[in-house]
Enzyme design. Structure first.
Site, short mmCIF file in Angstrom:
data_model
loop_
_atom_site.label_atom_id
_atom_site.label_comp_id
_atom_site.label_asym_id
_atom_site.label_seq_id
_atom_site.Cartn_x
_atom_site.Cartn_y
_atom_site.Cartn_z
N ILE A 100 -3.88 -7.69 -2.70
CA ILE A 100 -4.14 -6.71 -1.73
C ILE A 100 -3.13 -6.00 -1.45
O ILE A 100 -2.10 -6.72 -1.05
CB ILE A 100 -4.99 -7.28 -0.54
CG1 ILE A 100 -6.10 -7.92 -0.78
CG2 ILE A 100 -5.14 -6.41 0.59
CD1 ILE A 100 -6.85 -8.80 0.10
N CYS A 101 -2.86 -4.81 -1.38
CA CYS A 101 -1.51 -3.93 -0.83
C CYS A 101 -0.21 -4.48 -1.59
O CYS A 101 -0.33 -4.64 -2.88
CB CYS A 101 -1.56 -4.14 0.74
SG CYS A 101 -0.35 -2.82 1.41
N THR A 102 0.55 -4.90 -0.81
CA THR A 102 1.93 -5.24 -1.40
C THR A 102 1.56 -6.82 -2.30
O THR A 102 2.68 -7.14 -2.91
CB THR A 102 2.88 -5.58 -0.29
OG1 THR A 102 2.30 -6.53 0.53
CG2 THR A 102 3.18 -4.23 0.15
#
Length: 318
Positions: A100-102
């Site tokens: 998720i994301c980074t």
């Protein structure tokens, strides 16, 4: 029971850390969710508190799916701490891995995304490309499903990718039930383009949302750009421009996506033939539905039905 292990790293974002537990637990007894750290110790969050998790990295050996939530951007580098590399090495071959994301920076730094298509938050796209040129980054989508590795964009896209996993594992009916329990949409239209910073529209103008709602109720009609623009009381050019800025794709692409999604639901929940479903969702012929369905999902409608057909018991709860 399918075991999901969430790996919390230093600087983890608390909101996204809790998404897998919330979504997968809402799918009933189908999933078990555990949380671990790379060294078994407490984990510093990006907020003003530290969390203690119940499991150490050994939990990763037992995972069917591993989820890596986002962590502090300041900690994203081309290399990973030894403890994180050793933890990732415990994941069994073939295990599904989700970021998720980074979290995508972790997978890329470990070499797991080399030669693959992936995504992360649109605002980090240039930084990601500079660090990991071997990864084919697509910053325009909410998530990328590349088989055994899935990457998603920022924050709430973690909900999108987890719902996608439930849908892939157990069908749209199960994912829709989870979405209702969590009070979130079962899928979101468009990609990250709709969230990229842009001038705020004049509040006196009318958006395309009412027309999109109307179109969803009338997918069986031969909807055209002219039809949609007329309903919105806009010119073709104005409607197309505003639609693209709000949704992140053209009206034509959006209509096809909605028709394929409706067809998918009918394939799961009814005995209707492909030709009959085509008419119900607005495709001119069964051949047209088959072409668009295969282009979108990579599988023929009847093959999809055989895989995801709801049982009688499932239908009773849909």
């Amino acid at each position: 029971m399918h075991r999901v292990v969430v790996l919390a790293l230093d600087g983890v974002y608390p909101f996204e850390l809790g998404i897998p537990k919330r979504i997968f637990d809402s799918a009933g007894s189908r999933y078990e969710v555990l949380t671990c750290s790379a060294d078994g110790g407490p984990v510093r969050t990006c907020a003003d508190f530290t969390i203690t998790v119940e499991h150490g990295p050994e939990a990763l050996r037992t995972a069917d799916t591993v989820v890596i939530p986002p962590y502090d951007l300041a900690l994203t580098t081309p290399s990973l701490p030894r403890s994180v590399l050793e933890a990732l090495a415990l994941i069994r071959p073939g295990t599904r891995i989700v970021s998720i994301c980074t979290g995508a920076f972790v997978l890329a730094a470990a070499g797991l995304l080399d030669g693959r298509r992936a995504t992360t938050h649109w605002q980090l796209a240039d930084h990601f490309r500079a660090l990991f040129p071997r990864v084919t980054l697509d910053p325009d989508v909410l998530f990328v499903d590349d088989g055994d590795i899935l990457t998603s964009a920022g924050a709430a896209s973690g909900v999108d990718v987890c719902l996608h996993i439930v849908r892939a594992d157990h069908g749209s009916a199960a994912a829709n039930r989870v979405a209702r329990l969590c009070v979130v949409p079962p899928w979101r239209d468009g990609g990250q383009a709709q969230y990229i910073e842009a001038p705020v529209p004049d509040p006196t103008t009318t958006g395309t949302a009412p027309t999109r709602h109307w179109a969803l109720e009338n997918l069986h009609l031969p909807l055209t750009l002219d039809t949609l623009a007329e309903h919105a009381r806009m010119s073709r050019r104005t409607f197309a421009r505003r639609f693209g800025s709000e949704v992140g794709m053209s009206p034509g692409r959006w209509l096809i996506a909605q028709r394929v999604e409706r067809a998918r639901q009918l394939l799961e929940s009814s005995e209707l033939s492909v030709d009959h479903i085509a008419g119900r969702v607005g495709f001119a012929t069964g051949t047209s539905l088959r072409q668009h369905f295969h282009s979108s999902l990579g599988v023929a409608p009847l093959a999809y039905r055989r895989t995801f057909r709801m049982s009688t018991d499932d239908r009773a709860y849909a």
